[in-house]
Design an enzyme around this catalytic site. Structure first.
Site, PDB file in Angstrom:
ATOM      1  N   ALA A  68      -8.247 -15.766   2.618  1.00 47.47           N
ATOM      2  CA  ALA A  68      -8.662 -15.643   4.017  1.00 47.47           C
ATOM      3  C   ALA A  68      -8.034 -14.410   4.645  1.00 47.47           C
ATOM      4  CB  ALA A  68      -8.267 -16.898   4.804  1.00 47.47           C
ATOM      5  N   ASN A  69      -8.474 -14.096   5.843  1.00 45.45           N
ATOM      6  CA  ASN A  69      -7.874 -13.042   6.663  1.00 45.45           C
ATOM      7  C   ASN A  69      -7.123 -13.666   7.825  1.00 45.45           C
ATOM      8  OD1 ASN A  69      -8.780 -10.742   5.260  1.00 45.45           O
ATOM      9  ND2 ASN A  69     -10.802 -10.895   6.212  1.00 45.45           N
ATOM     10  N   ARG A  70      -6.223 -12.886   8.419  1.00 38.89           N
ATOM     11  CA  ARG A  70      -5.469 -13.360   9.581  1.00 38.89           C
ATOM     12  C   ARG A  70      -6.343 -13.212  10.833  1.00 38.89           C
ATOM     13  NH1 ARG A  70       0.076 -13.359   8.129  1.00 38.89           N
ATOM     14  NH2 ARG A  70       0.548 -12.064   6.311  1.00 38.89           N
ATOM     15  N   SER A  71      -6.958 -14.282  11.246  1.00 36.49           N
ATOM     16  CA  SER A  71      -7.802 -14.237  12.444  1.00 36.49           C
ATOM     17  C   SER A  71      -7.748 -15.575  13.157  1.00 36.49           C
ATOM     18  CB  SER A  71      -9.254 -13.913  12.065  1.00 36.49           C
ATOM     19  OG  SER A  71     -10.093 -14.016  13.200  1.00 36.49           O
TER      20      SER A  71
ATOM     21  N   VAL B  37     -14.279 -11.519   7.901  1.00 37.95           N
ATOM     22  CA  VAL B  37     -14.856 -12.104   6.689  1.00 37.95           C
ATOM     23  C   VAL B  37     -14.072 -11.626   5.467  1.00 37.95           C
ATOM     24  CG1 VAL B  37     -16.945 -12.315   5.292  1.00 37.95           C
ATOM     25  CG2 VAL B  37     -17.123 -12.124   7.795  1.00 37.95           C
TER      26      VAL B  37
END
Length: 407
Positions: A212-215, A279
């Site tokens: 995942a990404n940091r969001s 994404v």
């Protein structure tokens, strides 16, 4: 004509040290032709006097819910309806909690609960109070309920040797936010359909691990809310987040990039598409059905494959929206990378931000503030550091104008 000319603004003065700024705010509003109807909380009277507030406002100061004269015609309902907008400045932690939970045990709270007009709050409190989980929950609820927020800002506190995020926005900043809120463009997207992506995607490695990404989804959700407030029908396609869904939007919850792309294509046609989601670029080529265990041979090899490019797919889609906007989180060569993406992705605008730099309170991804550049084929425009909600409001106004001239 000035946006605030002949507007009736009900000003709730809260009980914080920043209440002194309300005096200047009254003056600034009246300079622009607005009528100010002041409501003071009891705690506000510990910091500024009703005499000062009334003298600057040029009229009666309301304060008591059970005032015999003011309430003979159910005054709190009249006050709530007989105005164009309500401003709460300062909005203390207690006042925010009251509004978020629907309490009505003083005049200000009753007026806010009965309001059917835009509400703008200017939070002001100690940084520890602003960062407390209860305040964060209340803020998320207020934003989901459609309450507009300006500030707070970072700076020195009233407490000795304390600084941080919690200072009330300056009066002119509050005026600007109110002007934007009441501008004619506020309903300029009525009848339009907007698709917004938000949050991260989770690409499974096995049943307990993912890429995942940091969001946090805060910027995407704020943009969805801002577009909805301007009358658009908004489809919000969001990855896993912990923040509230904004009022007035249709949520499609997804987990993976492929699910997000499918949801976006299902939502077309649209007039505007804004791709804010972080994404994941890659996913595991073969996600395991059971938890991968440590073994003597060391970490297992993880084969990755590229995820679909949702922005590029939509930018070149047969049902391409009239306006396609992408977000680009970069750590270097910000503008060069954003310009390169315009044609490659088929976008009309790239909103680029440097995620290598933290905001005033924490990093950009997951933080409360953002500093962006708008990149189009005609050039770039740098915006100052603002809250993500302020970025969303300004961007929504820009998109409303662009949509009128889009081919």
């Amino acid at each position: 004509m000035n946006t605030l000319s002949a507007k009736r603004i009900l000003l709730v003065v809260g009980g914080g040290i920043a209440a002194y700024k309300a005096l200047d705010l009254i003056r600034r509003l009246r300079e622009r032709g607005a009528t100010v109807i002041p409501v003071m909380t009891r705690a506000a009277g510990e910091f500024v006097t009703a005499l000062s507030v009334g003298a600057l406002a040029g009229g009666h100061v309301y304060g008591e819910l059970f005032d015999r004269e003011d309430e003979q015609d159910v005054g709190h309902i009249r006050l709530a309806r007989d105005c164009d907008a309500i401003v709460v400045a300062p909005a203390t932690a207690d006042r925010m909690a009251m509004l978020a939970t629907g309490r009505a045990d003083d005049l200000a709270a009753a007026v806010l609960l009965a309001a059917r007009v835009p509400v703008l709050i200017a939070p002001a409190m100690n940084p520890a109070m602003w960062d407390h989980p209860a305040t964060r929950r209340n803020l998320a609820q207020l934003e989901a309920d459609g309450v507009h927020v300006v500030g707070p800002r970072a700076g020195e506190m009233a407490e000795k040797n304390e600084a941080g995020l919690g200072r009330m926005a300056e009066p002119l900043e509050i005026v600007a936010a109110l002007e934007e809120l009441l501008s004619p463009v506020a309903q300029s997207l009525s009848g339009r359909h907007a698709v917004v992506t938000s949050g991260p995607t989770h690409e499974p490695i096995d049943p307990v691990r993912y890429i995942a990404n940091r969001s946090s989804g805060r910027q995407g959700h704020a943009i969805a809310a801002a577009l909805a407030r301007r009358g658009a029908r908004v489809t919000l396609v969001s990855g896993p987040v912990t923040i509230a869904t904004p009022a007035g939007v249709d949520l499609v919850a997804v987990e993976t990039a492929r699910e997000m792309l499918a949801a976006v294509e299902d939502a077309l046609p649209a007039d505007i598409a804004v791709f804010v989601a972080a994404v994941a670029d890659w996913r595991s080529a073969d996600a395991a059905d059971s938890k991968m265990k440590k073994g003597p041979g060391g970490p297992p090899a993880l084969a990755l494959v590229e995820n679909p490019d949702i922005l590029a797919t939509t930018g070149h889609h047969r049902a391409r929206p009239r306006l396609v906007v992408g977000f680009a989180a970069e750590t270097n060569d910000l503008l060069a990378n954003a310009v390169a993406k315009l044609d490659r992705k088929g976008a009309d605008m790239i909103v680029a931000n440097d995620v290598s730099k933290g905001g005033a309170d924490q990093g950009v991804m997951g933080g409360a503030t953002n500093t962006v550049h708008l990149v189009t084929r005609s050039g770039s425009e740098a915006w100052p550091q603002m809250t993500k909600e302020a970025v969303a409001e300004k961007l929504a106004d820009r998109l409303a104008v662009l949509l009128e001239t889009a081919p």
